[in-house]
Scaffold this active site. Structure first.
Site, mmCIF file in Angstrom:
data_model
loop_
_atom_site.group_PDB
_atom_site.id
_atom_site.type_symbol
_atom_site.label_atom_id
_atom_site.label_comp_id
_atom_site.label_asym_id
_atom_site.label_seq_id
_atom_site.Cartn_x
_atom_site.Cartn_y
_atom_site.Cartn_z
ATOM 1 N N GLU A 215 -7.519 3.090 6.698
ATOM 2 C CA GLU A 215 -6.911 2.743 7.994
ATOM 3 C C GLU A 215 -7.918 2.623 9.142
ATOM 4 O OE1 GLU A 215 -3.643 5.487 8.513
ATOM 5 O OE2 GLU A 215 -2.565 4.643 6.818
ATOM 6 N N GLU A 323 -0.218 1.668 -2.306
ATOM 7 C CA GLU A 323 0.814 2.629 -1.843
ATOM 8 C C GLU A 323 2.157 1.921 -1.714
ATOM 9 O OE1 GLU A 323 -0.491 4.707 1.693
ATOM 10 O OE2 GLU A 323 -2.561 4.784 0.989
HETATM 11 C C1 XIL Z 1 1.406 10.289 3.557
HETATM 12 C C2 XIL Z 1 2.042 11.224 2.544
HETATM 13 O O1 XIL Z 1 2.870 10.479 1.686
HETATM 14 C C3 XIL Z 1 2.834 12.280 3.262
HETATM 15 O O2 XIL Z 1 3.310 13.259 2.346
HETATM 16 C C4 XIL Z 1 1.978 12.959 4.329
HETATM 17 O O3 XIL Z 1 2.780 13.848 5.068
HETATM 18 C C5 XIL Z 1 1.370 11.945 5.270
HETATM 19 O O4 XIL Z 1 0.635 10.986 4.492
HETATM 20 N N1 XIL Z 1 -0.916 5.859 4.387
HETATM 21 C C6 XIL Z 1 -1.749 6.622 3.599
HETATM 22 C C7 XIL Z 1 -1.200 7.811 2.911
HETATM 23 O O5 XIL Z 1 -2.903 6.241 3.357
HETATM 24 O O6 XIL Z 1 -2.160 8.805 2.741
HETATM 25 C C8 XIL Z 1 0.007 8.356 3.644
HETATM 26 O O7 XIL Z 1 0.553 9.397 2.861
HETATM 27 C C9 XIL Z 1 1.025 7.267 3.897
HETATM 28 C C10 XIL Z 1 0.425 6.168 4.738
#
Ligand code: XIL
Length: 409
Positions: A215, A323
């Protein structure tokens, strides 16, 4: 999705991208391929863009049974299918059976983030002043993955979120001043070195990819760097380059290094990602782009196609959906059928791009196993049903649509 129409779309898309990439590389970036190509069916790419077809009519999946099906086996010819997990799921044998039936890779949803790995007390006490890590949990997770024959995506090393504030302060004490750039670079190198050396030495071959930087791109109009990251604030915009340099230096040979982000189907973030990734790829310190792919029911698959085409202009780059989920606040049969169509169309696109060599898709990971555990219910502040399985780990319509995409493409 009709192939002919997709081919026509591709013809137009290539023309548009050649224009964009051509303009963007006017500074003399000769690694970028801008030459014209013939469309697969021999039509010239100047063909106007044809609108994508509307989706297939809803299909009834109610009598389908997934017990003899396996997504990872069905897709093995194309790309691995993965899932984000938490260690308690790996410890539960029933859940582990669900995981290993359909997935060949896992990502820890949280437990390999800096917040979970960095050890504050040990860092304060360290004689050399460098950050210290706690490896017990990571060790346990990697052992469970290894025993189950699962490969892992490491997530994530350098991120503005889920990283303790104290890492950026003198003596790891937030009441003091932020450290200077050189100190922060040393801390970054040491952290990356410790994590990657642990993986390489204790569990060789298990982590096959790392999201090195997560990010880093701004959501603002025009894209560019995210400037509200402490990494950016303390080091400057070349923190990304340093992170990849260190990751390459300490990672096990063959581990693929990714830059990962969300919102990459929007024009500005897509173009910024292209610029950053092409430079790092050219220098041999980055292998791929991770498209987080947190979608909702408004997903426009054509936009994914545009991004895939643009990123694939970096010849040889890996592209992974890291994701994937499709937020959906409605658990009715109608909504689930609509969601299945979206997932099906997305996978038809991925297969089409990969099979025809238009993009090298090297993995797709779902962000969670079932609707009961999705992060989206908290994040969106409404119950979400975004994933392949319901709360009882029963396959949803989207599971079958993804399976059937193999027949369609
Ligand atoms: C999220 C997790 O799913 C949650 O459990 C946590 O509270 C916050 O992070 N982008 C990412 C991930 O790169 O690491 C994030 O994961 C979701 C958005």
């Amino acid at each position: 999705m009709a192939k002919k129409i997709r081919i026509l779309c591709i013809v137009g898309m290539l023309a548009a991208l050649a224009l964009v990439v051509g303009c963007k590389s006017s500074g003399g970036d000769d690694n970028v391929q801008t030459e014209t190509t013939d469309a697969p069916d021999g039509e010239r790419k100047q063909q106007p863009v044809t609108p994508m077809p509307t989706t297939d009519p809803a299909i009834d999946y109610s009598d389908r049974d997934a017990s003899d099906m396996s997504l990872k086996d069905a897709y093995s010819e194309y790309f691995p299918i993965g899932v984000a997990v938490n260690s308690w799921q790996l410890e539960d044998s029933t859940t582990m059976d669900v995981i290993t039936k359909d997935f060949s890779t896992i990502t820890t949803e949280n437990e390999m983030k800096p917040d979970y790995i960095l050890d504050h007390d040990a860092s304060i006490k360290a004689e050399d002043g460098m950050p210290e890590i706690a490896t017990d949990k990571m060790d346990e997770i990697m052992s469970m993955a290894e025993d189950a024959g699962l490969k892992m995506r490491g997530h994530t090393l350098v991120w503005h979120s889920q990283t303790p504030d104290w890492l950026f302060y003198e003596d790891y004490d937030i009441s003091k001043e932020r450290v200077d750039r050189d100190t922060m670079l040393k801390r970054m190198e040491e952290y990356i070195k410790k994590v990657l050396t642990f993986c390489k030495e204790e569990h060789p071959g298990v982590v096959v990819a790392w999201d090195v930087v997560n990010e880093a791109i701004s959501d603002n109009q025009g894209g560019g760097y995210r400037t509200d990251s402490p990494w950016y604030e303390v080091i400057g915009e070349d923190y990304i380059e340093y992170a990849f340099t260190y990751a390459r230096k300490y990672a096990e040979e063959g581990t693929k290094l990714f830059i990962n982000d969300y919102g990459l189907n929007g024009k500005d973030k897509r173009e910024t990602m292209y610029d950053i990734a092409s430079g790092l790829f050219e220098r041999g310190i980055l292998d791929g782009i991770g498209m987080q792919s947190h979608h909702d029911m408004g997903l426009v698959v054509d936009d994914v196609e545009t991004s895939l085409f643009m990123f694939a202009q970096i010849k040889g780059i890996n592209i992974q959906l890291t994701e994937l989920d499709i937020h959906n606040n409605d658990n009715s049969d109608t909504a689930l059928a609509e969601q299945a169509e979206l997932y099906g169309n997305l996978f038809e696109l991925l297969l089409y791009m990969d099979k025809n060599g238009y993009a090298d898709i090297t993995g797709v990971t779902f962000w969670g196993l079932n609707d009961e555990n999705t992060w989206l219910t908290g994040h969106r502040k409404e119950t979400s049903y975004p994933l392949l399985f319901d709360k009882d780990n029963k396959a949803k319509p989207c599971y079958f649509a993804i399976y059937d995409a193999l027949k369609e493409s």
